[in-house]
Design an enzyme around this catalytic site. Structure first.
Site, short mmCIF file in Angstrom:
data_model
loop_
_atom_site.label_atom_id
_atom_site.label_comp_id
_atom_site.label_asym_id
_atom_site.label_seq_id
_atom_site.Cartn_x
_atom_site.Cartn_y
_atom_site.Cartn_z
N THR A 17 0.86 -1.03 0.04
CA THR A 17 0.02 -0.15 -0.12
C THR A 17 0.89 1.41 0.07
O THR A 17 0.64 2.23 -0.61
CB THR A 17 -0.90 -0.14 1.13
OG1 THR A 17 -1.81 -1.22 1.19
CG2 THR A 17 -1.80 1.20 1.09
N GLN A 282 -4.19 -21.86 18.45
CA GLN A 282 -5.01 -20.71 17.90
C GLN A 282 -4.97 -19.44 18.75
O GLN A 282 -5.68 -18.60 18.07
CB GLN A 282 -6.64 -21.43 17.82
CG GLN A 282 -6.32 -22.60 16.70
CD GLN A 282 -7.79 -23.21 16.59
OE1 GLN A 282 -8.73 -22.51 17.13
NE2 GLN A 282 -8.04 -24.16 15.77
#
Ligand code: ASP
Length: 356
Positions: A17, A282
């Site tokens: 970006t 996780q």
């Protein structure tokens, strides 16, 4: 800290970006070339550094990043290593943490700063975060202590208010300026009015010789993300993927998974075929302690390797690196539990070992 006024920094541009502009027809952001980027930061001249620009091929959105791109970056660093004080790598945020992790494993004996940064808004936009990130990254790459030694001698990510160890970082926000976190390791520096380096967390190991690049990455690896109600056929199919060598298994909590007989059996068979299965959590913070619960213990007994507090990005790139080095499954399994360059804290009995 002192900033070497005559610092010679190599600025490597890969895309992301920071250098993008809006396509007039589709309004989507697209990568643009390097001149556009530099033109938009007149303040760079005020730094008075010697900045050597290097654009790696056509700029890309980092979601297209591949091991070949990491190899090219590592080779550029190797070729210019003796000629510059440090490196700033401009990169998209989406896979920045993967690149940071991969480079940390590829660049053995790194003794100079490799600072990766980018931005959430293109550098040409009025509210861009890119200008500040770029300037701070360059200042950190030029920073030396009173003895004249580089303060940062590792691969790090500079984003907004923080400098993080690259192989401990994760992109956690798609729109905050503070887009990165390191949930299991403290910041290397905090950026406010000044740059406050955290002496206790920055890499302080001594290099064991000259910079050595390990370019090979083996991509016969993948993730297995556990969830309640996993389908037996799908899991079996995944574990039997042709040529697969390593799997990063994202498990529940402190390293637990279902105790269904078919699941444990499939894991055992995969391990017997020589597949290295690395257990990471996780959870965004904490460590895998697979012996804490019976469900976790069963995974260990099935031959699954503890990934301790590795990030997903560090775990998968470490597997790619170790298999790329040509190690046997047994050796990869062993080395996954030993820190290479500060990527993990190992809970080993009562001793907390870090790679630092
Ligand atoms: N898609 C962009 C990239 O990773 C996002 C960014 O740079 O922030 O290249």
């Amino acid at each position: 800290m002192t900033v070497d006024k005559r610092a010679r920094i190599m600025l490597i541009y890969t895309g992301g970006t920071i250098g993008m502009i809006e396509n007039q027809e589709t309004h989507a952001l697209e990568p643009f070339n390097f001149e556009h980027l530099i033109e938009n930061v007149p303040k760079l001249k005020m730094l008075n550094f010697e900045i050597i620009n290097y654009q790696i091929g056509d700029p890309i959105d980092s979601s297209s990043m591949k091991p070949q791109n990491w190899q090219t970056i590592a080779r550029v660093i190797e070729n210019e290593y003796d000629n510059v004080d440090g490196f700033v790598l401009l990169h998209g945020t989406d896979t920045m943490a993967y690149t940071a992790s991969a480079l940390s494993f590829m660049l053995e004996n790194l003794d100079k700063p490799v600072i990766i940064t980018g931005s959430q808004l293109p550098i040409g936009e009025v509210r861009t975060d890119g200008e500040e990130n770029l300037i701070t990254a360059l200042q950190i790459a030029a920073a030396r202590n009173r003895q004249g030694k580089h303060i940062i001698r590792e691969v790090a990510i500079l984003f907004d208010n923080y400098l993080w160890r690259g192989n401990r970082s994760t992109k956690h926000s798609a729109d905050n300026f503070n887009a990165f976190q390191s949930n299991n390791y403290p910041e290397l520096a905090r950026i406010g009015l000044g740059i406050q380096f955290n002496k206790d967390s920055i890499w302080n190991g001594e290099p064991n010789g000259k910079l050595k690049v390990h370019p090979e990455m083996d991509n016969n690896v993948m993730f297995l993300d556990l969830f309640p109600g996993m389908n037996e056929k799908v899991v079996r199919h995944t574990l039997n993927t042709p040529d697969i060598k390593g799997i990063v298994m994202k498990s529940f909590g402190s390293g637990n998974g279902p105790d269904d007989a078919w699941f444990i059996e499939e894991l055992k068979k995969a391990v017997a075929r020589g597949i290295v299965i690395v257990n990471i959590t996780q959870c965004s913070n904490g460590c895998v302690l697979p012996e804490r619960y019976r469900n976790g213990l069963e995974l260990t007994q099935a031959g699954v390797t503890a990934g301790h507090d590795l990030t997903a990005e560090a775990a998968i790139t470490k597997l790619m690196h170790l298999f790329g080095e040509g190690y046997s499954s047994e050796e990869v399994k062993k080395r996954m539990e030993i820190p290479i360059c500060g990527e993990m804290s190992c809970y080993d009995g009562s001793i907390l070992l870090t790679g630092n």
